[in-house]
Design a protein around this motif. Structure first.
Motif, PDB file in Angstrom:
ATOM      1  N   VAL A  84     -11.035   2.464   7.048  1.00 63.03           N
ATOM      2  CA  VAL A  84     -10.947   3.377   6.055  1.00 63.03           C
ATOM      3  C   VAL A  84     -12.206   4.451   6.503  1.00 63.03           C
ATOM      4  O   VAL A  84     -12.399   5.484   6.569  1.00 63.03           O
ATOM      5  CB  VAL A  84     -11.270   3.102   4.629  1.00 63.03           C
ATOM      6  N   ARG A  85     -13.265   3.684   6.883  1.00 63.48           N
ATOM      7  CA  ARG A  85     -14.770   4.502   7.261  1.00 63.48           C
ATOM      8  C   ARG A  85     -14.684   5.234   8.418  1.00 63.48           C
ATOM      9  O   ARG A  85     -14.947   6.381   8.440  1.00 63.48           O
ATOM     10  CB  ARG A  85     -15.722   3.577   7.229  1.00 63.48           C
ATOM     11  N   ARG A  86     -14.055   4.312   9.488  1.00 65.98           N
ATOM     12  CA  ARG A  86     -13.837   4.997  10.783  1.00 65.98           C
ATOM     13  C   ARG A  86     -12.842   6.399  10.822  1.00 65.98           C
ATOM     14  O   ARG A  86     -13.427   7.342  11.252  1.00 65.98           O
ATOM     15  CB  ARG A  86     -13.267   4.075  11.703  1.00 65.98           C
ATOM     16  N   THR A 123     -10.136   2.766  -1.757  1.00 67.36           N
ATOM     17  CA  THR A 123      -8.978   3.127  -0.705  1.00 67.36           C
ATOM     18  C   THR A 123      -8.229   1.895  -0.051  1.00 67.36           C
ATOM     19  O   THR A 123      -7.192   2.053  -0.045  1.00 67.36           O
ATOM     20  CB  THR A 123      -9.464   4.205   0.167  1.00 67.36           C
ATOM     21  N   ALA A 124      -9.245   1.025   0.422  1.00 65.85           N
ATOM     22  CA  ALA A 124      -8.688   0.000   1.336  1.00 65.85           C
ATOM     23  C   ALA A 124      -7.763  -0.908   0.619  1.00 65.85           C
ATOM     24  O   ALA A 124      -6.877  -1.324   1.055  1.00 65.85           O
ATOM     25  CB  ALA A 124      -9.943  -0.910   2.043  1.00 65.85           C
ATOM     26  N   GLU A 125      -8.087  -1.036  -0.984  1.00 62.74           N
ATOM     27  CA  GLU A 125      -7.550  -1.851  -1.929  1.00 62.74           C
ATOM     28  C   GLU A 125      -6.238  -1.310  -1.957  1.00 62.74           C
ATOM     29  O   GLU A 125      -5.201  -1.843  -2.086  1.00 62.74           O
ATOM     30  CB  GLU A 125      -8.278  -2.144  -2.961  1.00 62.74           C
ATOM     31  N   LYS A 126      -6.294   0.118  -2.244  1.00 64.33           N
ATOM     32  CA  LYS A 126      -5.010   0.861  -2.723  1.00 64.33           C
ATOM     33  C   LYS A 126      -4.047   0.682  -1.682  1.00 64.33           C
ATOM     34  O   LYS A 126      -2.809   0.687  -1.844  1.00 64.33           O
ATOM     35  CB  LYS A 126      -5.351   2.131  -3.037  1.00 64.33           C
ATOM     36  N   PHE A 127      -4.448   0.932  -0.351  1.00 62.54           N
ATOM     37  CA  PHE A 127      -3.199   0.882   0.658  1.00 62.54           C
ATOM     38  C   PHE A 127      -3.263  -0.136   1.806  1.00 62.54           C
ATOM     39  O   PHE A 127      -2.569  -0.166   2.645  1.00 62.54           O
ATOM     40  CB  PHE A 127      -3.614   2.259   1.445  1.00 62.54           C
ATOM     41  N   GLY A 128      -3.943  -1.118   1.296  1.00 65.68           N
ATOM     42  CA  GLY A 128      -3.932  -2.520   2.034  1.00 65.68           C
ATOM     43  C   GLY A 128      -4.412  -2.566   3.547  1.00 65.68           C
ATOM     44  O   GLY A 128      -4.007  -3.054   4.281  1.00 65.68           O
ATOM     45  N   ASP A 144      -7.718  19.233  -8.186  1.00 68.47           N
ATOM     46  CA  ASP A 144      -8.174  18.082  -7.510  1.00 68.47           C
ATOM     47  C   ASP A 144      -7.168  16.990  -7.850  1.00 68.47           C
ATOM     48  O   ASP A 144      -6.890  16.169  -7.121  1.00 68.47           O
ATOM     49  CB  ASP A 144      -9.559  17.681  -7.917  1.00 68.47           C
ATOM     50  N   TRP A 145      -6.716  16.773  -9.032  1.00 69.22           N
ATOM     51  CA  TRP A 145      -5.761  16.041  -9.484  1.00 69.22           C
ATOM     52  C   TRP A 145      -4.294  16.194  -8.467  1.00 69.22           C
ATOM     53  O   TRP A 145      -3.798  15.086  -8.111  1.00 69.22           O
ATOM     54  CB  TRP A 145      -5.109  15.925 -10.844  1.00 69.22           C
ATOM     55  N   ALA A 146      -4.107  17.472  -8.381  1.00 68.42           N
ATOM     56  CA  ALA A 146      -2.848  17.636  -7.596  1.00 68.42           C
ATOM     57  C   ALA A 146      -3.003  17.176  -6.194  1.00 68.42           C
ATOM     58  O   ALA A 146      -2.234  16.670  -5.460  1.00 68.42           O
ATOM     59  CB  ALA A 146      -2.495  19.285  -7.913  1.00 68.42           C
ATOM     60  N   LEU A 147      -4.350  17.668  -5.714  1.00 64.92           N
ATOM     61  CA  LEU A 147      -4.505  17.201  -4.256  1.00 64.92           C
ATOM     62  C   LEU A 147      -4.480  15.853  -3.987  1.00 64.92           C
ATOM     63  O   LEU A 147      -3.984  15.419  -2.982  1.00 64.92           O
ATOM     64  CB  LEU A 147      -5.852  18.040  -3.865  1.00 64.92           C
ATOM     65  N   LEU A 148      -5.160  14.982  -5.030  1.00 64.92           N
ATOM     66  CA  LEU A 148      -5.151  13.421  -5.067  1.00 64.92           C
ATOM     67  C   LEU A 148      -3.583  12.964  -4.981  1.00 64.92           C
ATOM     68  O   LEU A 148      -3.474  12.034  -3.911  1.00 64.92           O
ATOM     69  CB  LEU A 148      -6.008  13.099  -6.095  1.00 64.92           C
ATOM     70  N   MET A 149      -2.719  13.514  -5.622  1.00 63.47           N
ATOM     71  CA  MET A 149      -1.403  13.137  -5.539  1.00 63.47           C
ATOM     72  C   MET A 149      -0.630  13.470  -4.454  1.00 63.47           C
ATOM     73  O   MET A 149       0.064  12.474  -3.663  1.00 63.47           O
ATOM     74  CB  MET A 149      -0.645  13.519  -6.586  1.00 63.47           C
ATOM     75  N   GLU A 150      -0.978  14.584  -3.803  1.00 62.16           N
ATOM     76  CA  GLU A 150      -0.237  14.805  -2.453  1.00 62.16           C
ATOM     77  C   GLU A 150      -1.022  13.842  -1.394  1.00 62.16           C
ATOM     78  O   GLU A 150      -0.116  13.554  -0.552  1.00 62.16           O
ATOM     79  CB  GLU A 150      -0.939  16.431  -2.125  1.00 62.16           C
ATOM     80  N   ILE A 151      -2.052  13.627  -1.449  1.00 57.43           N
ATOM     81  CA  ILE A 151      -2.867  12.725  -0.565  1.00 57.43           C
ATOM     82  C   ILE A 151      -2.094  11.574  -0.543  1.00 57.43           C
ATOM     83  O   ILE A 151      -1.710  10.610   0.390  1.00 57.43           O
ATOM     84  CB  ILE A 151      -4.330  12.631  -0.716  1.00 57.43           C
ATOM     85  N   ASP A 152      -2.161  10.689  -1.677  1.00 59.12           N
ATOM     86  CA  ASP A 152      -1.709   9.538  -1.940  1.00 59.12           C
ATOM     87  C   ASP A 152      -0.080   9.331  -1.723  1.00 59.12           C
ATOM     88  O   ASP A 152       0.491   8.189  -1.274  1.00 59.12           O
ATOM     89  CB  ASP A 152      -2.047   8.995  -3.493  1.00 59.12           C
ATOM     90  N   ASP A 153       0.581  10.176  -2.047  1.00 57.08           N
ATOM     91  CA  ASP A 153       1.961  10.385  -1.742  1.00 57.08           C
ATOM     92  C   ASP A 153       2.150  10.216  -0.052  1.00 57.08           C
ATOM     93  O   ASP A 153       3.173   9.494   0.301  1.00 57.08           O
ATOM     94  CB  ASP A 153       2.793  11.620  -2.162  1.00 57.08           C
ATOM     95  N   ASN A 154       1.585  10.691   0.707  1.00 52.54           N
ATOM     96  CA  ASN A 154       1.747  10.927   1.824  1.00 52.54           C
ATOM     97  C   ASN A 154       0.955   9.628   2.666  1.00 52.54           C
ATOM     98  O   ASN A 154       1.713   9.059   3.649  1.00 52.54           O
ATOM     99  CB  ASN A 154       0.992  11.754   2.388  1.00 52.54           C
ATOM    100  N   LEU A 155      -0.072   9.126   2.219  1.00 51.96           N
ATOM    101  CA  LEU A 155      -0.666   7.964   2.710  1.00 51.96           C
ATOM    102  C   LEU A 155       0.287   6.700   2.485  1.00 51.96           C
ATOM    103  O   LEU A 155       0.179   5.764   3.136  1.00 51.96           O
ATOM    104  CB  LEU A 155      -2.127   7.788   2.201  1.00 51.96           C
TER     105      LEU A 155
END
Length: 296
Positions: free
Chosen positions: A163-165, A152-157, A89-100
């Protein structure tokens, strides 16, 4: 398990890094852009992130486009941050956030990444799930709980609504549908994904995705119209459809609006009646329609 640890920052052999099971495939435009940048500047700006498992194997966490660009340029090794004590999960979260945070992603990939991020986030923070958070709130214990959308909204502005949609749209897609939609000649939009997420009937949903993937429908809404069209609808001309729409609008309008319409368009209507003359649609058929708007 202990916290993920940055073991070292060093160059690793590209062929030693396993790059399977990624959330999205390599985008050629992204690789080409990186190759152009590296060719011009002579450097790759960011290191890749890899996970070193207990058996010593290296698995890519973040940097799929970077490692592909380096490979195509003929590099044997690449700068990397090597992590240990890493959970899936940690690895997956880093992959996601790196792309987002850094990649230019279309609506489909963004929706899929956000939906996956939500699932991972709630596994890592089970107290943020609606049921758990609601129960704690009723006990007065949830004042410091931050929802996934808010975090997530705060993290990525971006807005929480956005985010919900995106999250809802992405969570409704299965792997086969994602693969088909990625192959569509026209990129699907958030509106398309939202429309697809509303379809409860599996057969219709599959048909909509197939039509978008084949390019036979310009949007999810158009695909649904095609699927639900009556057998004779395709034979109706565009002019007849517009005539029906005009007649329906006139019939639904209140008397005051009908009179105002006829008064405002009296000259045009007279000219049309005069021009019809002995044509296929005689004036006798139109006069009652006009009078319907002026009679008491």
């Amino acid at each position: 398990m202990s916290k993920a640890t940055l073991m070292q920052m060093d160059r690793v052999v590209i062929s030693d890094v396993k790059t399977d099971n990624r959330l999205r495939p390599i985008v050629e435009a992204g690789v080409d852009s990186l190759i152009a940048s590296i060719t011009e500047t002579g450097v790759m700006k960011d290191a890749i992130h890899v996970r070193k498992k207990h058996d010593g194997t290296l698995h890519l966490i973040a940097g799929g486009h970077r490692i592909e660009a380096a490979s195509r340029l003929g590099w044997e090794d690449i700068e990397a941050k090597v992590w240990t004590n890493v959970t899936d999960d940690w690895a997956l979260l880093m992959e996601i956030d790196d792309n987002l945070a850094g990649a230019e992603m279309n609506a489909l990939d963004t929706a899929v990444f956000l939906a996956t991020r939500k699932a991972v986030y709630e596994r890592l923070h089970p107290e943020t799930k609606a049921g758990v958070a609601g129960g704690l709130a009723r006990q007065g214990l949830a004042t410091d709980i931050v929802s996934f959308a808010e975090s997530t909204a705060e993290k990525f502005g971006v807005s929480e609504r956005h985010v919900r949609r995106m999250m809802i749209a992405g969570s409704k897609l299965n792997p086969d549908e994602i693969t088909q939609l990625r192959a569509a000649p026209k990129q699907v939009t958030l509106k398309d994904l939202t429309e697809i997420s509303k379809i409860g009937e599996v057969t219709e949903r599959s048909d909509v995705v197939t039509r978008l993937a084949a390019g036979t429908a310009k949007s999810a809404t158009d695909a649904r119209k095609q699927i639900n069209a009556k057998p004779g609808d395709a034979l109706i001309s565009d002019a007849d459809k517009k005539l029906r729409a005009l007649q329906d609008a006139f019939a639904r309008a209140p008397m005051a609006a009908r009179r105002a319409f006829v008064a405002d368009n009296a000259d045009v209507l007279r000219d049309l009646l005069d021009a019809l003359g002995d044509e296929a649609t005689p004036a006798a058929e139109i006069v009652p329609f006009i009078r319907a708007g002026t009679s008491a």
